[in-house]
Write a protein that holds these residues in place. Structure first.
Motif, PDB file in Angstrom:
ATOM      1  N   VAL A  42     -11.946  -9.607  -2.397  1.00 35.26           N
ATOM      2  CA  VAL A  42     -11.071  -9.339  -3.542  1.00 35.26           C
ATOM      3  C   VAL A  42     -10.801  -7.848  -3.663  1.00 35.26           C
ATOM      4  O   VAL A  42      -9.652  -7.409  -3.821  1.00 35.26           O
ATOM      5  CB  VAL A  42     -11.702  -9.885  -4.844  1.00 35.26           C
ATOM      6  CG1 VAL A  42     -10.942  -9.373  -6.064  1.00 35.26           C
ATOM      7  CG2 VAL A  42     -11.709 -11.411  -4.821  1.00 35.26           C
ATOM      8  N   LYS A  43     -11.843  -7.038  -3.571  1.00 37.00           N
ATOM      9  CA  LYS A  43     -11.686  -5.592  -3.729  1.00 37.00           C
ATOM     10  C   LYS A  43     -10.814  -4.993  -2.625  1.00 37.00           C
ATOM     11  O   LYS A  43      -9.904  -4.190  -2.903  1.00 37.00           O
ATOM     12  CB  LYS A  43     -13.063  -4.909  -3.728  1.00 37.00           C
ATOM     13  CG  LYS A  43     -13.873  -5.166  -4.986  1.00 37.00           C
ATOM     14  CD  LYS A  43     -15.221  -4.455  -4.910  1.00 37.00           C
ATOM     15  CE  LYS A  43     -16.038  -4.664  -6.180  1.00 37.00           C
ATOM     16  NZ  LYS A  43     -17.361  -4.000  -6.099  1.00 37.00           N
ATOM     17  N   SER A  44     -11.073  -5.353  -1.380  1.00 33.74           N
ATOM     18  CA  SER A  44     -10.313  -4.764  -0.268  1.00 33.74           C
ATOM     19  C   SER A  44      -8.857  -5.213  -0.287  1.00 33.74           C
ATOM     20  O   SER A  44      -7.949  -4.426  -0.002  1.00 33.74           O
ATOM     21  CB  SER A  44     -10.966  -5.131   1.072  1.00 33.74           C
ATOM     22  OG  SER A  44     -10.978  -6.536   1.267  1.00 33.74           O
ATOM     23  N   SER A  45      -8.612  -6.478  -0.651  1.00 35.47           N
ATOM     24  CA  SER A  45      -7.239  -6.993  -0.676  1.00 35.47           C
ATOM     25  C   SER A  45      -6.406  -6.299  -1.748  1.00 35.47           C
ATOM     26  O   SER A  45      -5.262  -5.896  -1.500  1.00 35.47           O
ATOM     27  CB  SER A  45      -7.246  -8.505  -0.926  1.00 35.47           C
ATOM     28  OG  SER A  45      -7.893  -9.190   0.131  1.00 35.47           O
ATOM     29  N   TRP A  46      -6.976  -6.144  -2.941  1.00 32.58           N
ATOM     30  CA  TRP A  46      -6.248  -5.463  -4.006  1.00 32.58           C
ATOM     31  C   TRP A  46      -6.061  -3.981  -3.704  1.00 32.58           C
ATOM     32  O   TRP A  46      -5.024  -3.395  -4.019  1.00 32.58           O
ATOM     33  CB  TRP A  46      -6.950  -5.649  -5.349  1.00 32.58           C
ATOM     34  CG  TRP A  46      -6.678  -6.980  -5.966  1.00 32.58           C
ATOM     35  CD1 TRP A  46      -7.549  -8.011  -6.118  1.00 32.58           C
ATOM     36  CD2 TRP A  46      -5.425  -7.442  -6.498  1.00 32.58           C
ATOM     37  NE1 TRP A  46      -6.934  -9.091  -6.716  1.00 32.58           N
ATOM     38  CE2 TRP A  46      -5.628  -8.766  -6.962  1.00 32.58           C
ATOM     39  CE3 TRP A  46      -4.167  -6.873  -6.627  1.00 32.58           C
ATOM     40  CZ2 TRP A  46      -4.602  -9.516  -7.547  1.00 32.58           C
ATOM     41  CZ3 TRP A  46      -3.141  -7.612  -7.205  1.00 32.58           C
ATOM     42  CH2 TRP A  46      -3.368  -8.918  -7.664  1.00 32.58           C
ATOM     43  N   GLY A  47      -7.068  -3.383  -3.087  1.00 33.17           N
ATOM     44  CA  GLY A  47      -6.964  -1.965  -2.738  1.00 33.17           C
ATOM     45  C   GLY A  47      -5.807  -1.705  -1.790  1.00 33.17           C
ATOM     46  O   GLY A  47      -5.007  -0.780  -2.006  1.00 33.17           O
ATOM     47  N   LEU A  48      -5.697  -2.524  -0.735  1.00 31.93           N
ATOM     48  CA  LEU A  48      -4.619  -2.354   0.234  1.00 31.93           C
ATOM     49  C   LEU A  48      -3.262  -2.639  -0.404  1.00 31.93           C
ATOM     50  O   LEU A  48      -2.285  -1.923  -0.165  1.00 31.93           O
ATOM     51  CB  LEU A  48      -4.840  -3.278   1.430  1.00 31.93           C
ATOM     52  CG  LEU A  48      -3.760  -3.260   2.512  1.00 31.93           C
ATOM     53  CD1 LEU A  48      -3.582  -1.858   3.076  1.00 31.93           C
ATOM     54  CD2 LEU A  48      -4.094  -4.242   3.622  1.00 31.93           C
ATOM     55  N   SER A  49      -3.207  -3.670  -1.236  1.00 28.76           N
ATOM     56  CA  SER A  49      -1.931  -4.026  -1.874  1.00 28.76           C
ATOM     57  C   SER A  49      -1.445  -2.931  -2.815  1.00 28.76           C
ATOM     58  O   SER A  49      -0.259  -2.609  -2.853  1.00 28.76           O
ATOM     59  CB  SER A  49      -2.081  -5.342  -2.647  1.00 28.76           C
ATOM     60  OG  SER A  49      -2.314  -6.410  -1.758  1.00 28.76           O
ATOM     61  N   LEU A  50      -2.368  -2.347  -3.580  1.00 27.27           N
ATOM     62  CA  LEU A  50      -1.989  -1.272  -4.494  1.00 27.27           C
ATOM     63  C   LEU A  50      -1.519  -0.036  -3.725  1.00 27.27           C
ATOM     64  O   LEU A  50      -0.596   0.664  -4.156  1.00 27.27           O
ATOM     65  CB  LEU A  50      -3.157  -0.921  -5.415  1.00 27.27           C
ATOM     66  CG  LEU A  50      -3.507  -2.001  -6.453  1.00 27.27           C
ATOM     67  CD1 LEU A  50      -4.784  -1.627  -7.207  1.00 27.27           C
ATOM     68  CD2 LEU A  50      -2.354  -2.207  -7.429  1.00 27.27           C
ATOM     69  N   LEU A  51      -2.151   0.213  -2.570  1.00 23.21           N
ATOM     70  CA  LEU A  51      -1.712   1.324  -1.725  1.00 23.21           C
ATOM     71  C   LEU A  51      -0.288   1.087  -1.238  1.00 23.21           C
ATOM     72  O   LEU A  51       0.572   1.983  -1.321  1.00 23.21           O
ATOM     73  CB  LEU A  51      -2.651   1.477  -0.526  1.00 23.21           C
ATOM     74  CG  LEU A  51      -2.195   2.449   0.575  1.00 23.21           C
ATOM     75  CD1 LEU A  51      -2.070   3.869   0.030  1.00 23.21           C
ATOM     76  CD2 LEU A  51      -3.153   2.401   1.763  1.00 23.21           C
ATOM     77  N   LEU A  52      -0.017  -0.114  -0.749  1.00 15.26           N
ATOM     78  CA  LEU A  52       1.327  -0.434  -0.262  1.00 15.26           C
ATOM     79  C   LEU A  52       2.345  -0.410  -1.398  1.00 15.26           C
ATOM     80  O   LEU A  52       3.479   0.050  -1.208  1.00 15.26           O
ATOM     81  CB  LEU A  52       1.321  -1.809   0.412  1.00 15.26           C
ATOM     82  CG  LEU A  52       0.635  -1.874   1.784  1.00 15.26           C
ATOM     83  CD1 LEU A  52       0.486  -3.322   2.236  1.00 15.26           C
ATOM     84  CD2 LEU A  52       1.412  -1.071   2.815  1.00 15.26           C
ATOM     85  N   LEU A  53       1.941  -0.878  -2.568  1.00 17.80           N
ATOM     86  CA  LEU A  53       2.847  -0.853  -3.715  1.00 17.80           C
ATOM     87  C   LEU A  53       3.201   0.581  -4.094  1.00 17.80           C
ATOM     88  O   LEU A  53       4.368   0.891  -4.384  1.00 17.80           O
ATOM     89  CB  LEU A  53       2.202  -1.565  -4.901  1.00 17.80           C
ATOM     90  CG  LEU A  53       3.058  -1.690  -6.169  1.00 17.80           C
ATOM     91  CD1 LEU A  53       4.322  -2.500  -5.887  1.00 17.80           C
ATOM     92  CD2 LEU A  53       2.247  -2.328  -7.292  1.00 17.80           C
ATOM     93  N   ALA A  54       2.198   1.460  -4.069  1.00 19.13           N
ATOM     94  CA  ALA A  54       2.443   2.871  -4.369  1.00 19.13           C
ATOM     95  C   ALA A  54       3.405   3.479  -3.347  1.00 19.13           C
ATOM     96  O   ALA A  54       4.308   4.258  -3.705  1.00 19.13           O
ATOM     97  CB  ALA A  54       1.124   3.637  -4.386  1.00 19.13           C
ATOM     98  N   LEU A  55       3.252   3.101  -2.077  1.00 18.91           N
ATOM     99  CA  LEU A  55       4.130   3.627  -1.033  1.00 18.91           C
ATOM    100  C   LEU A  55       5.555   3.095  -1.182  1.00 18.91           C
ATOM    101  O   LEU A  55       6.526   3.801  -0.891  1.00 18.91           O
ATOM    102  CB  LEU A  55       3.568   3.261   0.346  1.00 18.91           C
ATOM    103  CG  LEU A  55       2.283   3.985   0.744  1.00 18.91           C
ATOM    104  CD1 LEU A  55       1.719   3.404   2.036  1.00 18.91           C
ATOM    105  CD2 LEU A  55       2.532   5.482   0.903  1.00 18.91           C
ATOM    106  N   VAL A  56       5.688   1.847  -1.625  1.00 14.97           N
ATOM    107  CA  VAL A  56       7.012   1.279  -1.863  1.00 14.97           C
ATOM    108  C   VAL A  56       7.782   2.146  -2.859  1.00 14.97           C
ATOM    109  O   VAL A  56       8.945   2.497  -2.642  1.00 14.97           O
ATOM    110  CB  VAL A  56       6.895  -0.181  -2.376  1.00 14.97           C
ATOM    111  CG1 VAL A  56       8.228  -0.640  -2.981  1.00 14.97           C
ATOM    112  CG2 VAL A  56       6.496  -1.109  -1.242  1.00 14.97           C
TER     113      VAL A  56
END
Length: 232
Positions: A42-56
């Motif tokens: 859960v932690k790693s999946s949300w971490g990566l998604s938030l990073l990609l969202l920030a980059l978007v």
């Protein structure tokens, strides 16, 4: 394009890590236990998604380009037809999940379809683990769809100009490879599911209905191996 390079590097890194983790999943579960693995997932999946969202947002990518809209484009009858079909599918899956959750007999009948070694290791065996699996399921539904449908298909479209069917197929193949820890059958099944979800997303242009479908598919698997005192 900087965004193209960055998204490509992150997605390739994710795929390589997932392929590497295929050999580590079993010993990781045996060493840490399912609950700890669920938590780390859960932690790693949300971490990566938030990073990609920030980059978007950093790169000024239109949110709709990665599926972050609420409804299909006005005037597109085809997109709205797929949207309606997906809402019906959600209702059916939700009803089926509720039956699976409350029917020990149905869970017992479904169990042979979830008998791979990795499935028996990964899926919950207790009520406490089943509750934690709910967080894993919704996390997978939201984050994996954003990563593998929203960002991945957008990135692929920057390289190649193909039909939605082919784009969904390529994305589904990569989604299957990202589930290499499930073995050959798992790769084929998740790849096929990924292709179907990818096509639904591309046909509608919005991700959230596909996220819900994905989450429900995972939720249905949650109670399968939970022991019931009357039937096990």
């Amino acid at each position: 394009m900087l965004e193209q390079a960055v998204f490509t590097i992150i997605l390739m890194y994710l795929l390589i890590v997932q392929l590497f983790n295929a050999r580590l999943m079993k010993p990781m579960i045996e060493a840490l236990g399912r609950g700890r693995v669920y938590e780390q997932t859960v932690k790693s999946s949300w971490g990566l998604s938030l990073l990609l969202l920030a980059l978007v947002f950093l790169f000024g990518v239109p949110p709709e380009a990665v599926g972050l809209g609420f409804a299909p484009v006005e005037g597109s009858m085809s997109a709205w037809k797929f949207f309606f079909f997906t809402t019906v599918l959600i209702a059916v899956l939700l009803a089926f999940y509720l039956v699976v959750k409350t029917s020990p007999r149905l869970r017992k009948r479904l169990r042979p379809y979830y008998e791979l070694e990795i499935e028996r290791l990964l899926l919950p065996h207790t009520d406490v683990e089943a509750k934690a699996w709910g967080a894993v399921s919704w996390t997978a539904g939201v984050t994996e769809e954003f990563i593998f449908r929203g960002v991945l298909l957008y990135t692929l479209s920057l390289y190649i100009d193909v039909s939605s069917l082919m784009l969904a197929f390529i994305g589904g193949a990569m989604f299957g490879l990202a589930h290499a820890y499930q073995g050959v059958r798992g790769i084929l099944v998740t790849g096929l599911v990924g292709w179907g979800l990818g096509y639904l997303y591309l046909a509608m242009g919005v991700l959230w209905p596909v996220m819900v479908v994905h989450a429900l598919l995972d939720l249905i698997a949650g109670p399968i191996h939970v022991a019931d005192s009357e039937t096990d």
